[in-house]
Design a protein around this motif. Structure first.
Motif, mmCIF file in Angstrom:
data_model
loop_
_atom_site.group_PDB
_atom_site.id
_atom_site.type_symbol
_atom_site.label_atom_id
_atom_site.label_comp_id
_atom_site.label_asym_id
_atom_site.label_seq_id
_atom_site.Cartn_x
_atom_site.Cartn_y
_atom_site.Cartn_z
ATOM 1 N N VAL A 71 0.839 -1.206 0.000
ATOM 2 C CA VAL A 71 0.000 0.000 0.000
ATOM 3 C C VAL A 71 0.876 1.259 0.000
ATOM 4 N N ALA A 72 1.922 1.263 0.817
ATOM 5 C CA ALA A 72 2.789 2.447 0.898
ATOM 6 C C ALA A 72 3.424 2.751 -0.453
ATOM 7 N N GLY A 73 3.932 1.712 -1.119
ATOM 8 C CA GLY A 73 4.566 1.906 -2.422
ATOM 9 C C GLY A 73 3.578 2.379 -3.474
ATOM 10 N N ALA A 74 2.401 1.763 -3.484
ATOM 11 C CA ALA A 74 1.387 2.124 -4.483
ATOM 12 C C ALA A 74 0.929 3.567 -4.297
ATOM 13 N N GLU A 75 0.687 3.962 -3.060
ATOM 14 C CA GLU A 75 0.220 5.329 -2.785
ATOM 15 C C GLU A 75 1.278 6.362 -3.157
ATOM 16 N N PRO A 123 -6.639 2.547 -1.936
ATOM 17 C CA PRO A 123 -5.302 2.519 -1.298
ATOM 18 C C PRO A 123 -4.192 2.004 -2.212
ATOM 19 N N LEU A 124 -4.559 1.396 -3.340
ATOM 20 C CA LEU A 124 -3.535 0.881 -4.258
ATOM 21 C C LEU A 124 -3.328 1.795 -5.462
ATOM 22 N N ASN A 125 -3.997 2.966 -5.449
ATOM 23 C CA ASN A 125 -3.788 3.950 -6.502
ATOM 24 C C ASN A 125 -2.789 5.008 -6.030
ATOM 25 N N THR A 130 -9.505 7.993 -5.469
ATOM 26 C CA THR A 130 -10.750 7.234 -5.334
ATOM 27 C C THR A 130 -11.481 7.052 -6.660
ATOM 28 N N THR A 131 -10.985 7.690 -7.727
ATOM 29 C CA THR A 131 -11.660 7.532 -9.018
ATOM 30 C C THR A 131 -10.914 6.501 -9.870
ATOM 31 N N TRP A 175 -0.790 -0.922 -11.507
ATOM 32 C CA TRP A 175 0.534 -0.839 -12.141
ATOM 33 C C TRP A 175 0.887 -2.156 -12.856
ATOM 34 N N MET A 176 0.057 -3.174 -12.695
ATOM 35 C CA MET A 176 0.264 -4.428 -13.432
ATOM 36 C C MET A 176 -0.342 -4.228 -14.816
ATOM 37 N N ARG A 177 0.522 -3.990 -15.796
ATOM 38 C CA ARG A 177 0.062 -3.577 -17.123
ATOM 39 C C ARG A 177 0.800 -4.321 -18.210
#
Ligand code: CU
Length: 183
Positions: A71-75, A123-125, A130-131, A175-177
């Motif tokens: 979560v910390a990395g994603a945010e 939390p993963l964006n 939130t969108t 980010w998994m793309r």
């Protein structure tokens, strides 16, 4: 000399046996199927304590990502690169089936999108946004999103892709793309 030759022959047989096995499972060696894998390294202890007993199945022994780190990395906009689709880019002939196997411990989605962007788990964006992009919005409450879900250990076949460029991402871990180009 003879011993070396025998060993080489044995190694060759093992490789052939491996290839046959992979082909029988539809793992990409048969014509017309291109293999993609979803990888993650979820830590069962922290994920399941926060999200429920079966959220993370332990398949990545020794390389686990704790939920708080993910979560910390994603945010922060620096997501964990161990959570990924491989390969990053795939070029296929028309008619090729893209077979996506979830080899990770968590659920993922393989969702075609017009442009990469935020998923449905804030939390993963980046920045906890939130969108979600249109293709991800509604989460699994949306049939369109739910149809792209890949449970742990299962696979999803994508067929009928038109000529040109197609973008896919995970609506949970955005980010998994990857990009699929149809010749
Ligand atoms: Cu995912």
């Amino acid at each position: 000399m003879k011993k070396v030759a025998t060993l080489t022959l044995m190694a060759g047989c093992l490789i052939l046996a491996g290839a046959t096995h992979a082909s029988a499972q539809g793992n990409g060696n048969s014509p017309g199927v291109a293999q993609v894998v979803a990888l993650d390294e979820c830590d069962p202890t922290t994920f399941n304590a926060a999200l429920g007993a079966d959220e993370c199945k332990n398949v990545a022994a020794g390389f686990s990502t704790m939920l708080s780190s993910l979560v910390a990395g994603a945010e922060a906009g620096t997501p964990d690169p161990g959570w990924d689709y491989e390969p990053d880019t795939l070029t296929i002939n028309p008619g090729t089936v893209v077979s996506v196997v979830n080899q990770g411990g968590e659920v993922h989605t393989f969702t075609e999108v017009k442009a990469f962007g935020n998923g449905f788990v804030p939390p993963l964006n980046p920045g906890g946004a939130t969108t979600a992009i249109p293709e991800c919005s509604g989460g699994f409450g949306s049939v369109a999103v739910a149809k792209t879900r890949i449970l742990q250990g299962s696979h999803l076949d994508v067929t009928g892709l038109s000529k040109g460029k197609h973008l896919f991402e995970c609506c949970i871990h955005p980010w998994m793309r990857m990009e699929v180009d149809v010749k």
